[in-house]
Design an enzyme around this catalytic site. Structure first.
Site, PDB file in Angstrom:
ATOM      1  N   LEU A 244      40.322 138.781  46.222  1.00  0.00           N
ATOM      2  CA  LEU A 244      40.174 140.178  45.847  1.00  0.00           C
ATOM      3  C   LEU A 244      41.394 140.991  46.249  1.00  0.00           C
ATOM      4  CD1 LEU A 244      38.306 142.412  44.723  1.00  0.00           C
ATOM      5  CD2 LEU A 244      37.424 142.688  47.055  1.00  0.00           C
ATOM      6  N   ASP A 245      41.971 141.697  45.272  1.00  0.00           N
ATOM      7  CA  ASP A 245      43.077 142.629  45.487  1.00  0.00           C
ATOM      8  C   ASP A 245      44.317 141.967  46.090  1.00  0.00           C
ATOM      9  OD1 ASP A 245      41.456 144.656  44.527  1.00  0.00           O
ATOM     10  OD2 ASP A 245      40.794 145.280  46.513  1.00  0.00           O
ATOM     11  N   GLU A 246      44.493 140.662  45.873  1.00  0.00           N
ATOM     12  CA  GLU A 246      45.637 139.965  46.443  1.00  0.00           C
ATOM     13  C   GLU A 246      46.471 139.249  45.386  1.00  0.00           C
ATOM     14  OE1 GLU A 246      44.613 137.461  49.707  1.00  0.00           O
ATOM     15  OE2 GLU A 246      43.445 138.999  50.748  1.00  0.00           O
TER      16      GLU A 246
END
Length: 301
Positions: A244-246
């Site tokens: 997530l979000d990486e």
């Protein structure tokens, strides 16, 4: 007195411009790659319109190149051009390459929730001719923006997505998407995609995160930013991965704020940045300006 004779002027070709294509090359750096690319293209009568390249280390590092070229009879020339590129780039240098006819816009599906600022900005820019894409559809887990989307002449699909089990919604998403789109944009779509969906959708997914990653990841970044007394708020457009979000970052920007700004002020100022960052990311992806390399990107903007 010496008499001189002017050289004959070269004929200027008139008529419509030649169809253009993008050529993306990447792999291990080596002497002669640029010469090999230009030699193949010139051998087919192509005119190079632009050429950008980057090497992270000229002594055996990674090499990346984006070339845009024009070529009359492009589609008919593709098989022979591909064969020559295979011999020159793949066989000789061990490189990877892709090329695409730029006259055929990429097809995008936009996912959205209740926040509509990024969605409507993309649709407006597309209508103004600023985004060279075909908006195949908009999918939302809320029906709120249906009429506004349809006013742009874009198909709208409401797919409810509630609770922990999102398998039915994702199955419907896959049914709508597969074979119909070349990439997906999450325009403030406030749902987490499963690893299975990301794997099965088979096309790149671009997300706009309402924060300057990697700080303040997750929900409520503006409230977290206010608590920390930040002096800059921003937004990050990135490719979606299972983490997530990486995912690999495409574009980021910030706007300055002060102690006097409320969380609502930060949200409004942040929304402006989100629109700009996402539209640039979508444009650059649509024009093949972004090359992914592991968890980072090379962007020829």
């Amino acid at each position: 007195m010496t008499l001189t004779q002017d050289a004959p002027a070269r004929a200027v070709k008139s008529g419509p411009p030649a169809p253009q294509a993008s050529l993306i090359v990447q792999g291990a750096d080596a002497t002669g790659i640029v010469a090999a690319v230009t030699s193949v293209l010139s051998g087919h009568g192509a005119n190079i319109v632009s050429l950008d390249q980057y090497s992270d280390n000229p002594q055996g590092g990674a090499f990346f190149q984006r070339t845009v070229f024009g070529l009359d009879g492009l589609r008919a020339a593709l098989p022979a051009l591909r064969a020559d590129l295979d011999r020159s780039l793949v066989d000789e240098f061990g490189l990877r390459y892709t090329f695409r006819d730029l006259s055929v816009p990429k097809r995008v599906a936009i996912f959205a929730s209740k926040s509509d600022h990024c969605l409507l900005d993309l649709l407006w820019r597309h209508r103004q001719g600023q985004l060279p894409v075909t908006v195949a559809m908009v999918i939302s887990n809320h029906p709120d923006v249906a009429e506004e989307v349809r006013s742009f002449g874009v198909p709208f699909f409401h797919v409810p997505c509630q609770g922990a089990d999102k398998s039915a919604a994702e199955a419907e998403h896959l049914r709508l998407l597969q074979g119909n789109v070349d990439f997906v944009v999450l325009a403030r779509y406030m749902q987490i995609l499963s690893a299975d969906f990301i794997d099965r959708v088979g096309v790149p997914i671009i997300n706009i995160h309402h924060s300057f990653l990697p700080a303040f990841i997750g929900a409520g970044p503006y409230a977290k930013a206010k608590e920390r007394g930040v002096k800059l708020v921003g937004a990050t457009a990135h490719y979606v991965t299972e983490n997530l979000d990486e995912g690999p970052i495409i574009e980021q920007d910030v706007v300055r704020v002060t102690h006097a700004h409320t969380a609502g002020d930060l949200t409004r100022r942040g929304a402006d940045v989100e629109r700009a960052v996402l539209s640039r990311a979508v444009l650059w992806h649509a024009e093949d300006r972004v090359i992914r390399d592991g968890n980072h990107t090379i962007v020829f903007a």
